[in-house]
Design a protein around this motif. Sequence first.
Motif, PDB file in Angstrom:
ATOM      1  N   ARG A   1      30.378  58.149  39.820  1.00 62.89           N
ATOM      2  CA  ARG A   1      31.000  57.313  38.695  1.00 62.89           C
ATOM      3  C   ARG A   1      30.443  55.768  38.727  1.00 62.89           C
ATOM      4  O   ARG A   1      29.952  55.435  37.654  1.00 62.89           O
ATOM      5  N   ALA A   2      30.134  55.526  40.166  1.00 59.36           N
ATOM      6  CA  ALA A   2      29.771  53.921  40.055  1.00 59.36           C
ATOM      7  C   ALA A   2      28.155  53.887  39.999  1.00 59.36           C
ATOM      8  O   ALA A   2      27.956  52.959  39.062  1.00 59.36           O
ATOM      9  N   ARG A   3      27.775  55.012  40.044  1.00 61.11           N
ATOM     10  CA  ARG A   3      26.028  55.059  39.634  1.00 61.11           C
ATOM     11  C   ARG A   3      25.972  54.914  38.289  1.00 61.11           C
ATOM     12  O   ARG A   3      25.051  54.254  37.513  1.00 61.11           O
ATOM     13  N   ALA A   4      26.856  56.037  37.578  1.00 60.54           N
ATOM     14  CA  ALA A   4      26.704  56.080  36.090  1.00 60.54           C
ATOM     15  C   ALA A   4      27.165  54.756  35.397  1.00 60.54           C
ATOM     16  O   ALA A   4      26.392  54.298  34.282  1.00 60.54           O
ATOM     17  N   THR A   5      28.020  54.165  35.910  1.00 60.88           N
ATOM     18  CA  THR A   5      28.630  52.697  35.424  1.00 60.88           C
ATOM     19  C   THR A   5      27.515  51.569  35.504  1.00 60.88           C
ATOM     20  O   THR A   5      27.232  50.884  34.724  1.00 60.88           O
ATOM     21  N   LEU A   6      26.636  51.592  36.624  1.00 60.68           N
ATOM     22  CA  LEU A   6      25.736  50.513  36.876  1.00 60.68           C
ATOM     23  C   LEU A   6      24.401  50.888  35.673  1.00 60.68           C
ATOM     24  O   LEU A   6      23.940  49.877  35.274  1.00 60.68           O
ATOM     25  N   ALA A   7      24.185  52.287  35.724  1.00 64.03           N
ATOM     26  CA  ALA A   7      23.099  52.644  34.837  1.00 64.03           C
ATOM     27  C   ALA A   7      23.385  52.403  33.324  1.00 64.03           C
ATOM     28  O   ALA A   7      22.508  51.717  32.456  1.00 64.03           O
ATOM     29  N   LYS A   8      24.656  52.559  33.018  1.00 61.59           N
ATOM     30  CA  LYS A   8      25.189  52.268  31.581  1.00 61.59           C
ATOM     31  C   LYS A   8      25.014  50.798  31.196  1.00 61.59           C
ATOM     32  O   LYS A   8      24.528  50.108  30.319  1.00 61.59           O
ATOM     33  N   ALA A   9      25.408  49.705  32.377  1.00 60.33           N
ATOM     34  CA  ALA A   9      25.227  48.477  32.050  1.00 60.33           C
ATOM     35  C   ALA A   9      23.658  48.016  31.876  1.00 60.33           C
ATOM     36  O   ALA A   9      23.435  46.932  31.546  1.00 60.33           O
ATOM     37  N   VAL A  10      23.035  48.606  33.004  1.00 59.66           N
ATOM     38  CA  VAL A  10      21.452  48.403  32.846  1.00 59.66           C
ATOM     39  C   VAL A  10      21.178  48.568  31.011  1.00 59.66           C
ATOM     40  O   VAL A  10      20.372  48.053  30.596  1.00 59.66           O
ATOM     41  N   ALA A  11      21.562  49.636  30.716  1.00 56.16           N
ATOM     42  CA  ALA A  11      21.116  50.121  29.152  1.00 56.16           C
ATOM     43  C   ALA A  11      21.583  49.412  28.143  1.00 56.16           C
ATOM     44  O   ALA A  11      21.123  49.126  27.098  1.00 56.16           O
ATOM     45  N   GLU A  12      22.905  48.730  28.327  1.00 55.94           N
ATOM     46  CA  GLU A  12      23.420  47.634  27.462  1.00 55.94           C
ATOM     47  C   GLU A  12      22.869  46.419  27.615  1.00 55.94           C
ATOM     48  O   GLU A  12      23.460  45.474  28.261  1.00 55.94           O
ATOM     49  N   ASP A  13      21.893  46.056  26.903  1.00 56.58           N
ATOM     50  CA  ASP A  13      21.028  44.703  26.866  1.00 56.58           C
ATOM     51  C   ASP A  13      21.486  43.975  25.664  1.00 56.58           C
ATOM     52  O   ASP A  13      20.490  43.108  25.213  1.00 56.58           O
TER      53      ASP A  13
ATOM     54  N   LEU B   1      30.965  51.185  49.050  1.00 51.52           N
ATOM     55  CA  LEU B   1      30.758  52.742  48.964  1.00 51.52           C
ATOM     56  C   LEU B   1      30.295  53.071  50.256  1.00 51.52           C
ATOM     57  O   LEU B   1      30.643  54.001  50.904  1.00 51.52           O
ATOM     58  N   ARG B   2      29.296  52.412  50.506  1.00 57.52           N
ATOM     59  CA  ARG B   2      28.450  52.623  51.909  1.00 57.52           C
ATOM     60  C   ARG B   2      29.595  52.468  53.249  1.00 57.52           C
ATOM     61  O   ARG B   2      29.210  53.292  54.224  1.00 57.52           O
ATOM     62  N   GLY B   3      30.337  51.514  53.119  1.00 60.53           N
ATOM     63  CA  GLY B   3      31.022  51.501  54.084  1.00 60.53           C
ATOM     64  C   GLY B   3      32.092  52.773  54.228  1.00 60.53           C
ATOM     65  O   GLY B   3      32.729  53.192  55.366  1.00 60.53           O
ATOM     66  N   ARG B   4      32.761  52.846  53.270  1.00 55.47           N
ATOM     67  CA  ARG B   4      33.671  54.132  53.120  1.00 55.47           C
ATOM     68  C   ARG B   4      33.064  55.374  53.596  1.00 55.47           C
ATOM     69  O   ARG B   4      33.887  56.256  54.251  1.00 55.47           O
TER      70      ARG B   4
ATOM     71  N   GLN C   1      23.707  41.428  41.557  1.00 56.26           N
ATOM     72  CA  GLN C   1      25.023  41.074  42.016  1.00 56.26           C
ATOM     73  C   GLN C   1      25.875  42.374  41.997  1.00 56.26           C
ATOM     74  O   GLN C   1      26.590  42.426  42.938  1.00 56.26           O
ATOM     75  N   ALA C   2      25.742  42.953  40.652  1.00 56.34           N
ATOM     76  CA  ALA C   2      26.696  43.998  40.355  1.00 56.34           C
ATOM     77  C   ALA C   2      26.468  45.157  41.151  1.00 56.34           C
ATOM     78  O   ALA C   2      27.258  45.905  41.895  1.00 56.34           O
ATOM     79  N   MET C   3      25.223  45.566  41.448  1.00 57.22           N
ATOM     80  CA  MET C   3      24.558  46.708  42.451  1.00 57.22           C
ATOM     81  C   MET C   3      25.058  46.529  43.785  1.00 57.22           C
ATOM     82  O   MET C   3      25.702  47.442  44.462  1.00 57.22           O
ATOM     83  N   GLU C   4      25.006  45.110  44.142  1.00 59.53           N
ATOM     84  CA  GLU C   4      25.292  44.951  45.640  1.00 59.53           C
ATOM     85  C   GLU C   4      26.884  45.060  45.892  1.00 59.53           C
ATOM     86  O   GLU C   4      27.330  45.610  46.682  1.00 59.53           O
ATOM     87  N   ALA C   5      27.744  44.382  44.709  1.00 59.35           N
ATOM     88  CA  ALA C   5      28.995  44.396  44.957  1.00 59.35           C
ATOM     89  C   ALA C   5      29.488  46.005  44.832  1.00 59.35           C
ATOM     90  O   ALA C   5      30.619  46.218  45.595  1.00 59.35           O
ATOM     91  N   GLY C   6      28.987  46.764  44.082  1.00 64.19           N
ATOM     92  CA  GLY C   6      29.399  48.079  43.892  1.00 64.19           C
ATOM     93  C   GLY C   6      28.992  49.264  45.016  1.00 64.19           C
ATOM     94  O   GLY C   6      29.809  49.895  45.242  1.00 64.19           O
ATOM     95  N   ILE C   7      27.856  48.849  45.259  1.00 64.57           N
ATOM     96  CA  ILE C   7      27.214  49.830  46.436  1.00 64.57           C
ATOM     97  C   ILE C   7      27.738  49.472  47.866  1.00 64.57           C
ATOM     98  O   ILE C   7      27.967  50.492  48.687  1.00 64.57           O
TER      99      ILE C   7
END
Length: 231
Positions: A79-91, A121-124, A112-118
């Motif tokens: 879900r997180a990856r899809a959300t970030l990819a969608k944000a990239v597409a929406e310019d 996830l890595r810690g969990r 910054q959004a990638m860092e905050a989201g990823i």
Amino acid sequence: MAQVSQRTVFNGSALVRLLSRLTDADVREPRQATADRLSQWFGWTDAISLSAALDGAVAAAAPSRARASASAEERECVRARATLAKAVAEDGAVAAAVDFTPFRRRHLTLQQAMEAGIGPLRGRLRALLAARSPAMARLAAVDVVMEQVLAAREHSLLAAVPALLEKHFKRLRQASPETTGEPEGEAEAGEWLHVFRKDMKNVLLAELDFRFQPIEGLLEALRMRPPECHE
């Protein structure tokens, strides 16, 4: 336009090659093996931390619960990856920009959004891995050390991406016969701006792939069946 693969190799060569193509830079594959290059980035304190992680013994707890949580976390990663990819597409916010400044702001915002989201996830995922078995707990500890060692270098390298994109932006604009005057919007800018926006999206998607490599590695480890214990 270059096609960005869903998975990149460890050294991020897909991102590097894409940037090389866009900026006409001569980027060659390193002659040294990945392990040899990594060893040069480790200080003596890092080596001690890595040794302690490899030698450590951490007891596993509640493996069945950990497996259930792992499935939920894997869905969250998707879900997180899809959300970030969608944000990239929406310019749309910079669709009509003919100056690079809005693109730079957008790129930094997405980084910054990638860092905050990823990061979380890595810690969990590491926490779940540590609960699977002592061997998996050591792997999670090793990932902590690797993140500490590589984080500064990765941040420095990725921080240079907007500057490389700016060079590509200026080159496209200068080479276009449609930019003899000062265009006021996307319609006046012409095809070069469409080309740049597509290239920038591809670079951001390649960067997203690169940043997700540790997540993919941890997920792969979680999918492995833990070794059976024998008395």
